[in-house]
Design a protein around this motif. Sequence first.
Motif, PDB file in Angstrom:
ATOM      1  N   LEU A  90      33.738  24.674  34.946  1.00 53.08           N
ATOM      2  CA  LEU A  90      33.429  24.878  33.529  1.00 53.08           C
ATOM      3  C   LEU A  90      32.825  26.260  33.347  1.00 53.08           C
ATOM      4  N   ILE A  91      33.346  27.011  32.375  1.00 55.25           N
ATOM      5  CA  ILE A  91      32.870  28.377  32.157  1.00 55.25           C
ATOM      6  C   ILE A  91      33.104  28.773  30.708  1.00 55.25           C
ATOM      7  N   ASP A  92      32.200  29.556  30.142  1.00 56.29           N
ATOM      8  CA  ASP A  92      32.415  30.150  28.821  1.00 56.29           C
ATOM      9  C   ASP A  92      33.321  31.365  28.974  1.00 56.29           C
ATOM     10  N   CYS A  93      34.175  31.590  27.974  1.00 52.76           N
ATOM     11  CA  CYS A  93      35.154  32.675  28.091  1.00 52.76           C
ATOM     12  C   CYS A  93      34.660  33.995  27.504  1.00 52.76           C
ATOM     13  N   ASP A  94      33.376  34.067  27.111  1.00 55.43           N
ATOM     14  CA  ASP A  94      32.871  35.286  26.490  1.00 55.43           C
ATOM     15  C   ASP A  94      32.470  36.359  27.500  1.00 55.43           C
ATOM     16  N   LEU A  95      32.678  36.072  28.802  1.00 56.25           N
ATOM     17  CA  LEU A  95      32.457  37.037  29.886  1.00 56.25           C
ATOM     18  C   LEU A  95      31.003  37.406  30.094  1.00 56.25           C
ATOM     19  N   GLU A  96      30.069  36.654  29.497  1.00 54.61           N
ATOM     20  CA  GLU A  96      28.658  36.873  29.837  1.00 54.61           C
ATOM     21  C   GLU A  96      28.437  36.556  31.318  1.00 54.61           C
ATOM     22  N   VAL A  97      29.175  35.570  31.812  1.00 55.38           N
ATOM     23  CA  VAL A  97      29.211  35.263  33.245  1.00 55.38           C
ATOM     24  C   VAL A  97      30.641  35.477  33.717  1.00 55.38           C
ATOM     25  N   SER A  98      30.827  36.277  34.740  1.00 60.77           N
ATOM     26  CA  SER A  98      32.163  36.602  35.230  1.00 60.77           C
ATOM     27  C   SER A  98      32.798  35.401  35.936  1.00 60.77           C
ATOM     28  N   PRO A  99      34.097  35.181  35.732  1.00 62.11           N
ATOM     29  CA  PRO A  99      34.786  34.112  36.470  1.00 62.11           C
ATOM     30  C   PRO A  99      34.696  34.260  37.989  1.00 62.11           C
ATOM     31  N   SER A 100      34.336  35.443  38.466  1.00 63.40           N
ATOM     32  CA  SER A 100      34.221  35.660  39.911  1.00 63.40           C
ATOM     33  C   SER A 100      33.133  34.807  40.547  1.00 63.40           C
ATOM     34  N   VAL A 101      32.225  34.242  39.740  1.00 63.24           N
ATOM     35  CA  VAL A 101      31.185  33.379  40.311  1.00 63.24           C
ATOM     36  C   VAL A 101      31.801  32.147  40.951  1.00 63.24           C
ATOM     37  N   LEU A 102      33.036  31.818  40.584  1.00 67.77           N
ATOM     38  CA  LEU A 102      33.710  30.660  41.184  1.00 67.77           C
ATOM     39  C   LEU A 102      33.812  30.808  42.698  1.00 67.77           C
ATOM     40  N   ILE A 103      33.940  32.026  43.187  1.00 67.65           N
ATOM     41  CA  ILE A 103      34.032  32.259  44.639  1.00 67.65           C
ATOM     42  C   ILE A 103      32.751  31.802  45.324  1.00 67.65           C
ATOM     43  N   ASP A 104      31.606  32.180  44.757  1.00 69.15           N
ATOM     44  CA  ASP A 104      30.316  31.758  45.320  1.00 69.15           C
ATOM     45  C   ASP A 104      30.121  30.255  45.160  1.00 69.15           C
ATOM     46  N   PHE A 105      30.534  29.716  44.015  1.00 67.32           N
ATOM     47  CA  PHE A 105      30.396  28.277  43.786  1.00 67.32           C
ATOM     48  C   PHE A 105      31.202  27.486  44.814  1.00 67.32           C
ATOM     49  N   MET A 106      32.435  27.923  45.070  1.00 66.42           N
ATOM     50  CA  MET A 106      33.289  27.227  46.025  1.00 66.42           C
ATOM     51  C   MET A 106      32.710  27.284  47.433  1.00 66.42           C
ATOM     52  N   ALA A 107      32.193  28.450  47.808  1.00 67.25           N
ATOM     53  CA  ALA A 107      31.603  28.603  49.141  1.00 67.25           C
ATOM     54  C   ALA A 107      30.403  27.683  49.304  1.00 67.25           C
ATOM     55  N   LEU A 108      29.570  27.598  48.261  1.00 66.37           N
ATOM     56  CA  LEU A 108      28.382  26.740  48.316  1.00 66.37           C
ATOM     57  C   LEU A 108      28.772  25.273  48.319  1.00 66.37           C
ATOM     58  N   TRP A 109      29.793  24.923  47.549  1.00 66.73           N
ATOM     59  CA  TRP A 109      30.259  23.536  47.519  1.00 66.73           C
ATOM     60  C   TRP A 109      30.802  23.108  48.879  1.00 66.73           C
ATOM     61  N   GLU A 110      31.560  23.972  49.513  1.00 66.50           N
ATOM     62  CA  GLU A 110      32.127  23.647  50.815  1.00 66.50           C
ATOM     63  C   GLU A 110      31.052  23.532  51.894  1.00 66.50           C
ATOM     64  N   SER A 111      30.021  24.353  51.808  1.00 65.19           N
ATOM     65  CA  SER A 111      28.980  24.339  52.838  1.00 65.19           C
ATOM     66  C   SER A 111      27.988  23.193  52.647  1.00 65.19           C
ATOM     67  N   CYS A 112      27.714  22.842  51.388  1.00 68.51           N
ATOM     68  CA  CYS A 112      26.712  21.809  51.112  1.00 68.51           C
ATOM     69  C   CYS A 112      27.301  20.425  50.888  1.00 68.51           C
ATOM     70  N   GLN A 113      28.609  20.367  50.581  1.00 71.43           N
ATOM     71  CA  GLN A 113      29.275  19.086  50.308  1.00 71.43           C
ATOM     72  C   GLN A 113      28.525  18.294  49.238  1.00 71.43           C
ATOM     73  N   VAL A 114      28.325  18.929  48.068  1.00 66.17           N
ATOM     74  CA  VAL A 114      27.633  18.295  46.953  1.00 66.17           C
ATOM     75  C   VAL A 114      28.635  17.933  45.861  1.00 66.17           C
ATOM     76  N   ASP A 115      28.126  17.276  44.822  1.00 66.13           N
ATOM     77  CA  ASP A 115      28.975  16.896  43.694  1.00 66.13           C
ATOM     78  C   ASP A 115      29.040  17.981  42.620  1.00 66.13           C
ATOM     79  N   VAL A 116      27.974  18.785  42.533  1.00 72.43           N
ATOM     80  CA  VAL A 116      27.897  19.793  41.483  1.00 72.43           C
ATOM     81  C   VAL A 116      27.241  21.056  42.023  1.00 72.43           C
ATOM     82  N   VAL A 117      27.827  22.194  41.684  1.00 71.62           N
ATOM     83  CA  VAL A 117      27.180  23.490  41.875  1.00 71.62           C
ATOM     84  C   VAL A 117      27.028  24.089  40.478  1.00 71.62           C
TER      85      VAL A 117
END
Length: 307
Positions: A90-117
């Motif tokens: 889930l992301i806002d499209c106004d670019l206040e937060v770059s879609p590139s954060v998905l890379i960090d989110f995915m890495a954290l999700w894979e390492s922590c095996q959580v339900d939500v990042v």
Amino acid sequence: MLSIVTTVYKSEAYLPQFMEECLKVLKELECPQYEMIFVLDGITDASKDWLLAQQRLTPEIKVVELSRNFGHHAAISAGLAQSTGDLVFLIDCDLEVSPSVLIDFMALWESCQVDVVFGVQRQRKGGFLEKHMGSLFWKLFNYLSDTQVPPSMVTERLMTREYVQALLSMGDKNLFLAGMMHWIGFDQVSCTVVKGQRKGESTYTFRKRVDLLVEALLAFSDKPLKWILYGGLGCILLSIAFLFGLLLGAFTHTLYAFLIFALGAVLSALGMIGMYLSRISNQVKSRPLYWVKKVYQLPDSHQPKSI
């Protein structure tokens, strides 16, 4: 399968760069299957035409048109309900937060095996008023509510299908998603993001922020009702003291002031109770949170695609 969900309202200027950055991130992640869901929340610009033109180039785009503007949280719910991915970003499209954060989110999700990042701001953006209003909002909410929400949380989050289904099943008609997303539990971990300043005027006005705070408190706190009870007991004790004072010949000149105070307290209490009853009425009527006018999706858009 990855679903990217965003809402569109006065966003025409941001969509080309947002789309470009999303596709770049998907290529870097080597994601074989994905969908991009754009929820049109009562748009008044050319966003729909632009997205439908892009859909012919990128068939993974799904455009969900709502019948009118139902608000940011309702539009998010519509997008989550339309998503089919094992993971939902889930992301806002106004670019206040770059879609590139998905890379960090995915890495954290894979390492922590959580339900939500979920994302939290490193430092609140904006001027003095915006920074302090945001901080005050979350301080008041966390003080008054049993559900504690990180004070610098942003919209952006990566969620599992199980979590999304649980969130959608809550059935709240008075939406405050930030509270709902933490009340429901599951394993959640935060990821620090940098949030920039939106180009153009923000659609979250001061009045909308106040309305959101009231909605949040009424949905997740019963402390105002307890305050009314304690205030009523206090008024009773105060009236007894005034009664004794009148019998002794004192407080004569302050009687009218006391009556006005008591009337104000009663009216405030009735107003607060009325707001709670209004929310109960909305829940009981069980009207839909939004109405989907049309979904634009090309056939076979979920087939694996090399990017």
